[in-house]
Design an enzyme around this catalytic site. Structure first.
Site, PDB file in Angstrom:
ATOM      1  N   SER A   1      14.247   0.837   2.116  1.00  0.00           N
ATOM      2  CA  SER A   1      12.692   1.478   1.506  1.00  0.00           C
ATOM      3  C   SER A   1      12.753   1.427   0.654  1.00  0.00           C
ATOM      4  O   SER A   1      12.582   0.862  -0.567  1.00  0.00           O
ATOM      5  CB  SER A   1      12.172   3.073   2.212  1.00  0.00           C
ATOM      6  OG  SER A   1      10.982   3.453   2.186  1.00  0.00           O
TER       7      SER A   1
ATOM      8  N   ASP B   1       5.340   1.236  -1.460  1.00  0.00           N
ATOM      9  CA  ASP B   1       7.057   1.657  -1.884  1.00  0.00           C
ATOM     10  C   ASP B   1       7.311   0.103  -1.490  1.00  0.00           C
ATOM     11  O   ASP B   1       6.645  -0.542  -0.680  1.00  0.00           O
ATOM     12  CB  ASP B   1       7.905   2.497  -1.783  1.00  0.00           C
ATOM     13  CG  ASP B   1       7.919   2.933   0.275  1.00  0.00           C
ATOM     14  OD1 ASP B   1       7.006   1.945   0.936  1.00  0.00           O
ATOM     15  OD2 ASP B   1       8.229   3.401   0.878  1.00  0.00           O
TER      16      ASP B   1
ATOM     17  N   ASP C   1       8.514  -0.969   1.352  1.00  0.00           N
ATOM     18  CA  ASP C   1       9.323  -1.667   2.800  1.00  0.00           C
ATOM     19  C   ASP C   1       7.370  -1.129   3.067  1.00  0.00           C
ATOM     20  O   ASP C   1       6.681  -1.197   4.658  1.00  0.00           O
ATOM     21  CB  ASP C   1       9.716  -0.663   3.601  1.00  0.00           C
ATOM     22  CG  ASP C   1       9.342  -0.054   3.757  1.00  0.00           C
ATOM     23  OD1 ASP C   1       9.844   0.934   2.727  1.00  0.00           O
ATOM     24  OD2 ASP C   1      10.004   1.187   4.959  1.00  0.00           O
TER      25      ASP C   1
ATOM     26  N   ASP D   1       5.795   1.740   3.907  1.00  0.00           N
ATOM     27  CA  ASP D   1       5.294   2.790   5.105  1.00  0.00           C
ATOM     28  C   ASP D   1       4.617   4.228   4.107  1.00  0.00           C
ATOM     29  O   ASP D   1       4.562   4.758   4.790  1.00  0.00           O
ATOM     30  CB  ASP D   1       6.804   3.418   5.849  1.00  0.00           C
ATOM     31  CG  ASP D   1       7.679   3.596   4.969  1.00  0.00           C
ATOM     32  OD1 ASP D   1       7.724   3.654   3.659  1.00  0.00           O
ATOM     33  OD2 ASP D   1       8.541   4.125   5.459  1.00  0.00           O
TER      34      ASP D   1
END
Length: 552
Positions: free
Chosen positions: A157, A302, A304, A306
């Site tokens: 992340s 961010d 990734d 999500d």
């Protein structure tokens, strides 16, 4: 050879680990450290790598890349995949059942994904691998779309560049919760030598048409409406770029201005000190570009994709919207559109959503922190948490989704612009209707985890009677659990006049986090600006008193 007999067992463990490591790079790295320790150098670095193992929990695995059980590497990942496969079999997953594996663009993510696919194939499952580095919510979508029994996302992340991680979903498309985490951890611990783990082929690559289906599903969230909006976007060197640009274009927005220095995935994140849009400085390039272009909004993901962040221009320059502010704007859009079902947020997020849902006649629920709890609520219509996570389409993605949230927020901004208004105006409307709900955070980093436990003990044994000049009306020890919430390490203080404070240890870092909220009624005479000034003063007083109460 070192004469320190205390290092002998450590060296033996390290040599055994190196002998089984299938990765030439980490094996050479570990062998070099072993040689140095054998020659008499300080064994601290080696000891840290073998100080326990990366703990598998509800966030899966996450840690620094490197050799040894206390790092992220191929040995750790192969063992994790084998443990997950064993758990799935024990839960009755049939042979040939599909397991989908996704990955971001961090160092070794593709390697860890390939290892996972080979282990799943070797265990008799049908391994499906995403075609390239893609957003985490796309993996959550594919799990439900293809009826998979589980999914694995290789991502850390918004962690620093030296980290990687391993996030596990089950067949409902939600992240794992207890007791699945401990059950999987037990099976990981029972895995023998890595060389004995059965390995199959690298699985089947998921077709790009499934990626397009997800992106079209996101774009279809919008009805006809205004699309005139100057957008600056940054994926922060992550994997959201092509997905977000395609979705915005499909939904009818004009050209999106992507920050060129941050457009391409780069595992070293060279332009930011920390690849998290919440961190100071992370959005500087995007805001500078927005200033030059006179843009209406800055949006970001961010790494990734999500999570979704946003910034708007105000009288004193550009400012980041808080997660609770974006959460309220998205909720207002969905409630006004008549979306039926449960509106939910975490206990550390603002209480505003509860008031908005009640006024619209919709049910409201609070969960523990994390989308692993929000995403599995029955009849969920919308869920968010203050840490920039939003679920606006739970029918398709039962997790936070920075792509769909970003699109919906841009639609809200475009509709406001068409009326000659801004997102700041909409936030003022919400404050007038429900009271100004102002939130803030206090985070304290500790060198030792024991200090966090000692601070929590001190707060439990000597609770404050007032905070920020407001009476503490109720103290709840969240570790005891309740009819509404499973037990978790935390304390909740309900204060007079609708204020509250929650204190909890971070689940991913050696930090103590304090979440503050005050509620100020907006008077017709003084207006929202006066309420904001009063709220800022009250939040400052709360911060100071929380520090004193915790002995910080």
């Amino acid at each position: 050879m070192t004469s320190d007999a205390a290092t002998a067992p450590l060296l033996d463990r390290a040599r055994t680990w190196a002998a089984q490591d299938p990765d030439e790079q980490t094996r050479a790295e570990l062998e070099a450290i072993i040689t140095e320790v054998e020659a008499g150098s300080d064994p601290a670095e080696l000891a840290d790598r073998f100080r326990g193992t990366l703990e598998f929990g509800t966030a899966g695995l996450r840690g620094a890349l490197g050799a040894g059980p206390n790092r992220m590497n191929r040995v750790v990942v192969i063992r994790a995949a084998a443990g997950l496969a064993s758990y799935l079999r024990d839960q009755g997953a049939p042979s040939g059942a599909p397991v989908v594996i996704g990955y971001d663009a961090r160092h070794n993510s593709d390697v860890f994904a390939r290892d996972t696919a080979e282990v799943m194939s070797g265990a008799g499952f049908k391994a499906l691998v995403m075609p390239r580095p893609l957003p985490t919510p796309l993996l959550a979508y594919v799990i439900r779309e293809l009826g998979c029994v589980a999914g694995v996302m290789v991502t850390a992340s918004h962690n620093p560049p030296q980290d990687n991680g391993y996030k596990v979903y089950l067949g409902d498309g939600s992240q794992i919760v207890p007791p699945a985490d401990s059950d999987i951890a037990e099976r990981i611990a029972a895995v023998g030598a890595v060389s004995d783990v059965p390995r199959g082929n690298g699985g089947t690559v998921v077709g790009e048409e499934l990626v397009d289906r997800y992106l079209d599903t996101v774009a279809d969230l919008l009805d006809d409406g205004p699309r005139e909006l100057e957008i600056v976007y940054t994926p922060l060197h992550g994997v959201g770029g092509t997905s977000v640009v395609q979705v915005l274009e499909t939904a009818g927005f004009s050209e999106t201005h992507v920050v060129p220095e941050q457009e391409q995935p780069d595992p070293d994140f060279p332009t930011v000190a920390f690849p998290n849009p919440e961190e100071p400085g992370a959005m500087d390039l995007a805001i500078a570009l927005a200033g030059r272009l006179r843009a209406d909004i800055v949006v970001a993901n961010d790494p990734d994709a999500d999570r979704c962040a946003a910034a708007i221009e105000g009288p004193h320059g550009w400012r980041m919207l808080r997660g609770d502010e974006v959460g309220a704007l998205l909720a207002q859009r969905l409630l006004a559109g008549g979306k039926q079902g449960v509106y939910a947020t975490s206990i550390v997020s603002s209480s505003l959503l509860g008031k908005m849902a009640a006024k619209a006649g919709q049910p409201y629920e609070e969960t523990l922190t994390g989308f692993k709890w929000i995403g599995r609520l029955d009849n969920l219509a919308y869920g968010y948490e203050e840490a920039l996570g939003y679920c606006v389409d739970p029918e398709h993605v039962r997790d936070k989704d920075g792509v769909s949230a970003l699109l919906l927020l841009c639609a809200v901004a475009a509709a406001a612009k068409a009326e000659g208004r801004t997102l700041a105006d909409l936030l003022d409307d919400i404050a007038v209707e429900h009271g100004l709900h102002a939130t803030d955070q206090l985070s304290v980093r500790f060198a030792e985890l024991e200090q966090i436990a000692a601070t929590m003990d001190r707060l439990r044994t000597s609770p404050p009677s007032t905070l920020g000049g407001l009476a503490v009306e109720r103290v709840e020890d969240l570790a005891l659990g309740s009819a509404e919430l499973p037990p978790t390490d935390g304390l909740r203080y309900t204060l007079a006049e609708g204020a509250r404070v929650i204190v909890r240890p971070s689940g991913t870092e050696p930090k103590l986090k304090c979440y503050l909220e005050v509620v100020i009624e907006v008077s017709p005479e003084d207006g929202v600006d006066a309420a904001r000034i009063a709220a800022a003063g009250r939040l400052d007083a709360l911060k100071n008193d929380v520090k004193l109460a915790a002995g910080l």
